[in-house]
Design a protein around this motif. Structure first.
Motif, short mmCIF file in Angstrom:
data_model
loop_
_atom_site.label_atom_id
_atom_site.label_comp_id
_atom_site.label_asym_id
_atom_site.label_seq_id
_atom_site.Cartn_x
_atom_site.Cartn_y
_atom_site.Cartn_z
N ARG A 12 0.97 -1.17 0.00
CA ARG A 12 0.00 0.05 -0.04
C ARG A 12 0.93 1.09 0.00
O ARG A 12 1.82 1.43 0.59
CB ARG A 12 -1.04 0.03 1.18
CG ARG A 12 -1.88 1.13 1.12
CD ARG A 12 -3.16 0.81 2.04
NE ARG A 12 -4.26 1.77 1.68
CZ ARG A 12 -5.00 1.59 0.54
NH1 ARG A 12 -4.90 0.65 -0.23
NH2 ARG A 12 -5.99 2.64 0.35
N LEU A 13 0.54 2.13 -0.83
CA LEU A 13 1.18 3.42 -1.08
C LEU A 13 1.00 4.23 0.48
O LEU A 13 -0.06 4.17 1.09
CB LEU A 13 0.56 4.43 -1.93
CG LEU A 13 0.98 3.97 -3.54
CD1 LEU A 13 0.01 4.51 -4.49
CD2 LEU A 13 2.53 4.20 -3.74
N SER A 14 2.10 4.76 0.97
CA SER A 14 1.90 5.80 2.20
C SER A 14 2.78 7.14 1.87
O SER A 14 3.49 7.07 1.01
CB SER A 14 2.57 4.98 3.24
OG SER A 14 3.84 4.93 3.15
N LEU A 37 2.24 -3.11 -5.52
CA LEU A 37 1.24 -2.23 -4.87
C LEU A 37 0.02 -2.92 -5.13
O LEU A 37 -0.96 -2.66 -5.81
CB LEU A 37 1.13 -0.92 -5.53
CG LEU A 37 2.31 -0.21 -5.35
CD1 LEU A 37 2.30 1.38 -6.07
CD2 LEU A 37 2.75 0.29 -4.06
N LYS A 38 -0.21 -4.07 -4.36
CA LYS A 38 -1.41 -5.01 -4.34
C LYS A 38 -2.83 -4.30 -4.00
O LYS A 38 -3.72 -4.89 -4.48
CB LYS A 38 -1.12 -6.24 -3.83
CG LYS A 38 -0.28 -7.39 -4.34
CD LYS A 38 -1.03 -7.90 -5.48
CE LYS A 38 -0.02 -9.14 -6.01
NZ LYS A 38 -0.85 -9.93 -7.07
N ASP A 39 -2.64 -3.51 -3.13
CA ASP A 39 -3.60 -2.66 -2.57
C ASP A 39 -4.35 -1.67 -3.53
O ASP A 39 -5.30 -0.88 -3.15
CB ASP A 39 -3.38 -2.17 -1.33
CG ASP A 39 -3.29 -3.28 -0.21
OD1 ASP A 39 -3.44 -4.37 -0.34
OD2 ASP A 39 -2.65 -3.06 1.03
N HIS A 40 -3.80 -1.50 -4.59
CA HIS A 40 -4.00 -0.59 -5.65
C HIS A 40 -4.44 -0.96 -6.90
O HIS A 40 -3.94 -1.75 -7.28
CB HIS A 40 -2.92 0.39 -5.63
CG HIS A 40 -2.61 1.44 -4.28
ND1 HIS A 40 -3.24 2.53 -4.11
CD2 HIS A 40 -1.83 0.98 -3.42
CE1 HIS A 40 -2.73 2.60 -2.79
NE2 HIS A 40 -1.98 1.94 -2.49
N GLU A 44 -4.27 3.75 -10.50
CA GLU A 44 -3.41 4.34 -9.29
C GLU A 44 -2.08 4.08 -9.21
O GLU A 44 -1.28 4.72 -8.79
CB GLU A 44 -4.03 3.65 -7.91
CG GLU A 44 -5.42 4.18 -7.36
CD GLU A 44 -6.05 3.45 -6.14
OE1 GLU A 44 -6.90 4.15 -5.64
OE2 GLU A 44 -5.73 2.36 -6.03
N ILE A 45 -1.59 2.67 -9.66
CA ILE A 45 -0.26 2.50 -9.78
C ILE A 45 0.30 3.30 -10.93
O ILE A 45 1.51 3.95 -10.98
CB ILE A 45 -0.17 0.95 -10.20
CG1 ILE A 45 -0.47 0.01 -9.03
CG2 ILE A 45 1.20 0.70 -10.63
CD1 ILE A 45 -0.62 -1.46 -8.99
N ARG A 46 -0.55 3.29 -12.23
CA ARG A 46 0.06 4.34 -13.16
C ARG A 46 0.50 5.66 -12.67
O ARG A 46 1.36 6.18 -13.26
CB ARG A 46 -0.99 4.36 -14.23
CG ARG A 46 -0.63 5.22 -15.46
CD ARG A 46 -1.69 5.24 -16.55
NE ARG A 46 -1.77 4.19 -17.38
CZ ARG A 46 -2.72 3.01 -17.35
NH1 ARG A 46 -3.67 3.23 -16.57
NH2 ARG A 46 -2.53 1.96 -18.20
N ALA A 47 -0.52 6.23 -11.77
CA ALA A 47 -0.20 7.49 -11.21
C ALA A 47 0.98 7.58 -10.28
O ALA A 47 1.88 8.74 -10.36
CB ALA A 47 -1.20 8.09 -10.64
N ALA A 48 1.25 6.53 -9.61
CA ALA A 48 2.11 6.63 -8.49
C ALA A 48 3.56 6.12 -8.82
O ALA A 48 4.56 6.45 -8.33
CB ALA A 48 1.67 5.84 -6.97
N GLU A 70 2.15 -5.11 -19.46
CA GLU A 70 1.99 -4.11 -20.46
C GLU A 70 2.24 -2.64 -19.63
O GLU A 70 2.78 -1.76 -20.25
CB GLU A 70 0.29 -3.97 -20.78
CG GLU A 70 0.16 -5.48 -21.85
CD GLU A 70 -1.26 -5.00 -22.48
OE1 GLU A 70 -2.12 -4.32 -21.87
OE2 GLU A 70 -1.52 -5.93 -23.10
N LEU A 71 1.79 -2.52 -18.60
CA LEU A 71 1.88 -1.52 -17.56
C LEU A 71 3.57 -1.56 -17.24
O LEU A 71 3.99 -0.30 -17.24
CB LEU A 71 1.16 -1.80 -16.24
CG LEU A 71 1.14 -0.29 -15.35
CD1 LEU A 71 0.60 1.00 -16.02
CD2 LEU A 71 0.27 -0.60 -14.39
#
Length: 208
Positions: A12-14, A37-40, A44-48, A70-71
């Motif tokens: 999770r991002l913090s 980042l399994k919780d996103h 959200e991953i693309r942004a962070a 792909e990501l």
């Protein structure tokens, strides 16, 4: 080649993640960082992730994205790590190209590891070796699977699952090429930087 540290992000991002990741990277040798980042969700991953990828690569470590080839390619990652349910190595390779890495979770299975190697994976990951709160591990691996692999194959083997400074020694003795660590760094009582230093010292001792 001596064993190297393969860091995995918290799920999770913090607000502290970038600061803690920088401290870890500054503290010692880290070969790769898996952005997991399994919780996103994907957006959200693309942004962070771009900030994380840039930070990881600025220290000369490989930025590896979990699950999504792909990501990973879109974000300019150095590789992707796929599980048994995340598609075929062949398809991930077609997306990532020959110059970026594809790693595969193989649990405790010699057969899955050989299949991954034959399909063109760049490394195989065995585990979980110890109880872990990071993910639900369907299998518990024994260090003997690492010993078997490194004696027969040149493809690097990653040990994963509940690894800490205190329990890593049997995996180093078995010949793991990389130790994949998450909570063993992020939840270390003295902080991530101290954990990285301790892992580096442990690996140096094992290599001497």
């Amino acid at each position: 080649m001596s064993c190297q540290l393969y860091l995995i992000t918290p799920p999770r991002l913090s607000p502290e993640l970038v600061k803690d990741l920088r401290a870890a990277l500054e503290a010692g040798e880290i070969a790769a960082v898996q952005i997991r980042l399994k919780d996103h969700n994907r957006d959200e991953i693309r942004a962070a992730a771009p900030e994380l990828v840039a930070l990881i690569q600025s220290f000369g470590a490989a930025a590896i994205l979990n699950d999504d080839a792909e990501l990973a390619a879109e974000l300019g990652c150095d590789g992707v790590h796929i599980g048994q349910q995340d598609g075929r190595v062949k398809d991930a390779r077609a997306i990532m190209g020959k110059d970026r890495s594809v790693g595969v979770t193989c649990h405790d299975s010699k057969h899955l590891a050989m299949v991954a190697g034959e399909a063109g994976a760049d490394y195989v990951a065995f585990g979980a070796f110890y109880p872990t709160e990071t993910k639900q591990a369907p299998t518990q691996a024994d260090p003997s699977v690492l010993r078997w692999w490194v004696e027969l194959f040149e493809l690097p083997a990653v040990a994963i699952g509940g690894i800490t400074v205190d329990n890593a020694a049997p995996l180093l003795e078995a010949g793991a090429d990389f130790l994949a660590v998450s909570s063993g760094v992020w939840q270390h009582p003295d902080g991530p930087a101290a954990a990285v230093k301790a892992f580096n010292a442990l690996m140096a001792d094992a290599d001497s």
